[in-house]
Design a protein around this motif. Structure first.
Motif, mmCIF file in Angstrom:
data_model
loop_
_atom_site.group_PDB
_atom_site.id
_atom_site.type_symbol
_atom_site.label_atom_id
_atom_site.label_comp_id
_atom_site.label_asym_id
_atom_site.label_seq_id
_atom_site.Cartn_x
_atom_site.Cartn_y
_atom_site.Cartn_z
ATOM 1 N N LYS A 109 -32.989 -32.760 -2.591
ATOM 2 C CA LYS A 109 -31.816 -31.898 -2.653
ATOM 3 C C LYS A 109 -32.005 -30.790 -1.625
ATOM 4 O O LYS A 109 -33.121 -30.547 -1.159
ATOM 5 C CB LYS A 109 -31.666 -31.275 -4.047
ATOM 6 N N LEU A 110 -30.909 -30.131 -1.276
ATOM 7 C CA LEU A 110 -31.044 -28.949 -0.432
ATOM 8 C C LEU A 110 -31.911 -27.929 -1.157
ATOM 9 O O LEU A 110 -31.726 -27.694 -2.356
ATOM 10 C CB LEU A 110 -29.667 -28.348 -0.131
ATOM 11 N N HIS A 111 -32.856 -27.336 -0.455
ATOM 12 C CA HIS A 111 -33.752 -26.377 -1.093
ATOM 13 C C HIS A 111 -33.118 -25.007 -1.248
ATOM 14 O O HIS A 111 -33.591 -24.185 -2.041
ATOM 15 C CB HIS A 111 -35.054 -26.258 -0.289
ATOM 16 N N LEU A 112 -32.056 -24.754 -0.482
ATOM 17 C CA LEU A 112 -31.363 -23.470 -0.545
ATOM 18 C C LEU A 112 -29.958 -23.663 -1.105
ATOM 19 O O LEU A 112 -29.391 -24.759 -1.026
ATOM 20 C CB LEU A 112 -31.270 -22.850 0.850
ATOM 21 N N PRO A 113 -29.363 -22.631 -1.687
ATOM 22 C CA PRO A 113 -27.996 -22.748 -2.201
ATOM 23 C C PRO A 113 -27.035 -23.199 -1.114
ATOM 24 O O PRO A 113 -27.211 -22.893 0.069
ATOM 25 C CB PRO A 113 -27.687 -21.324 -2.674
ATOM 26 N N LYS A 114 -26.009 -23.906 -1.520
ATOM 27 C CA LYS A 114 -25.121 -24.567 -0.564
ATOM 28 C C LYS A 114 -24.442 -23.604 0.409
ATOM 29 O O LYS A 114 -24.149 -23.976 1.549
ATOM 30 C CB LYS A 114 -24.074 -25.397 -1.310
ATOM 31 N N ASP A 172 -16.822 -28.402 -6.389
ATOM 32 C CA ASP A 172 -17.432 -29.142 -7.497
ATOM 33 C C ASP A 172 -18.853 -29.622 -7.188
ATOM 34 O O ASP A 172 -19.511 -30.197 -8.047
ATOM 35 C CB ASP A 172 -16.556 -30.330 -7.899
ATOM 36 N N PHE A 173 -19.349 -29.359 -5.967
ATOM 37 C CA PHE A 173 -20.743 -29.677 -5.662
ATOM 38 C C PHE A 173 -21.642 -28.680 -6.380
ATOM 39 O O PHE A 173 -21.299 -27.506 -6.513
ATOM 40 C CB PHE A 173 -21.003 -29.598 -4.152
ATOM 41 N N PRO A 174 -22.816 -29.117 -6.822
ATOM 42 C CA PRO A 174 -23.744 -28.188 -7.471
ATOM 43 C C PRO A 174 -24.291 -27.163 -6.478
ATOM 44 O O PRO A 174 -24.090 -27.282 -5.265
ATOM 45 C CB PRO A 174 -24.857 -29.102 -7.988
#
Length: 422
Positions: free
Chosen positions: A69-74, A87-89
């Motif tokens: 997963k991305l390690h940082l917030p989107k 709606d993406f986490p």
């Protein structure tokens, strides 16, 4: 092939095809190349994107493990002009990030020329043009293509090729040796003793994944490393750091991060994880060394399911000897030893890029060289750094392109515009 003009060669038997590109050539169709292309498209500037793989973002599509997963917030990873879907986490999955990039390419009508492996790029002082030689394997054949342009954007990134250390005795080991770029999941390693070499984010997460598939990983920690909780009180640790850096000096931000890390995850040194003397954000900004954001591996280390071991002395048949003299029986080895830039292997230029394949000027000045040469995705600041450079590159090329087009309308053709004579 939009905005590309094939140039006929008088000798039809000549294997190399020449193509004039009326805008920049962008080498690399990862997030950095896509961001630059999108912003050029927004200004009406034509371009050609060359990609050696058969898809965009090949690092994510072909060389990333399944649970990534991305390690940082989107919000810190979105490309210019297009946020992630609501709606993406907070931390999008590998599949979601790929979907986002593919939608991004469609939105800006970016159609890379796939299976184009750039062999060399050099600036021709006589003509004032860049000559980019590529081997095309599109359609199952093999042909040389030379792209000719005024501007060259290097977007192959920091992670273009794997780094594989040369360990004594590894050839005689006899077991499975895999680089992390080939690792997908721990399924095939169930009930095996696996040596994971490298304790960055990939090494930690692969070790965790192996545990989840009932393997027995030993994690080689050769150097000091900062391990931070991914979140503190429900907030991203990185987001908190960025927030407080607006008001506090870097050294104080690092002090606060380390205090928070101690409060949340405790003293990690007793598990064999020694912290560097420099702080996590200082190392990130000066050396490009990313701290490990823990997503569960630390709990497995505490429980003994992941065994932390020191550096490797040598391998032998089915075994590894460590620098402390300990010998371990090992079935498989996974090299989480990172990646490097491949720019020195093909860019024939030494003023702007250093021998390690990074621009010599540091961030935020490493995006523009001389003679129409640009670099995007080499900031050591992740996707946000790449986006920042893409904005500046597109604005700079856009301005020059409009001036060039205006000059083309009002002046007598010169060698630069009579390109068909090549």
């Amino acid at each position: 092939m939009e905005n590309l003009l094939p140039l006929a060669d008088p000798d039809e038997s000549f294997a190399r095809r020449r193509v004039w590109v009326s805008g920049p050539v962008i080498v690399g169709a990862g997030p950095s190349g896509l961001a630059t292309a999108a912003l050029l498209r927004d200004q009406g500037v034509p371009f050609a994107v060359l990609e050696k793989a058969d898809c965009i973002a090949s690092l994510w599509q072909k060389r990333a493990y399944d649970r990534l997963k991305l390690h940082l917030p989107k919000q810190f990873c979105q490309l210019p002009k297009v946020p992630f879907p609501e709606d993406f986490p907070v931390y999008p999955t590998k599949r979601q990030f790929i979907d986002y990039l593919e939608a991004y390419a469609r939105r800006f009508e970016i159609e890379p020329q796939f299976n184009q492996c750039v062999q060399s790029a050099r600036y021709d002082e006589t003509s004032g043009l860049w000559r980019v030689r590529a081997v095309s394997t599109a359609g199952g054949g093999r042909a040389e293509v030379e792209y000719i342009c005024l501007w060259l954007v290097v977007a192959t990134g920091e992670n273009a090729e794997r780094v594989t250390p040369d360990f004594e005795g590894l050839a005689e080991f006899g077991g499975d040796v895999t680089h992390v770029c080939e690792y997908k999941s721990g399924e095939k390693f169930a009930k095996k003793k696996v040596l994971v070499v490298g304790c960055g984010n990939s090494g930690m997460e692969v070790s965790l994944d192996l545990c989840n598939y009932n393997a027995s990983p030993s994690l080689v920690v050769r150097d000091s490393v900062h391990v931070l909780p991914r979140e503190v009180l429900g907030k991203s640790t990185f987001e908190l750091a960025v927030l407080v850096m607006k008001w506090l000096p870097l050294w104080l931000v690092d002090k606060l991060l380390l205090i928070l890390a101690w409060l949340v995850i405790g003293n990690v040194q007793k598990y064999g994880l020694t912290r560097p003397s420099a702080g996590p954000m200082e190392l990130k900004n000066t050396k490009g060394k990313t701290p490990v954001l823990d997503v569960g591996a630390l709990a497995k280390i505490r429980s003994g399911e992941i065994k932390v071991v020191p550096g490797i002395k040598k391998f032998s048949r089915g075994h590894v000897e460590l620098v402390n003299g300990e010998k371990l029986e090992v079935d498989s080895v996974i090299l989480a030893t990172g990646y490097r830039s491949n720019v020195p292997s093909w860019l024939k230029e030494s003023e702007f890029f250093s021998k390690d394949g990074f621009p010599k000027p540091t961030f935020p000045n490493g995006w523009k060289g001389n003679s129409g040469l640009y670099a995007v995705g080499f900031t050591r600041r992740g996707l946000s750094g790449a986006s920042s450079d893409a904005v500046k590159i597109a604005q700079d090329i856009g301005k020059e392109w409009k001036e060039e087009m205006g000059q083309k309308k009002t002046s007598t053709p010169t060698h630069r515009r009579c390109i068909s004579q090549f």
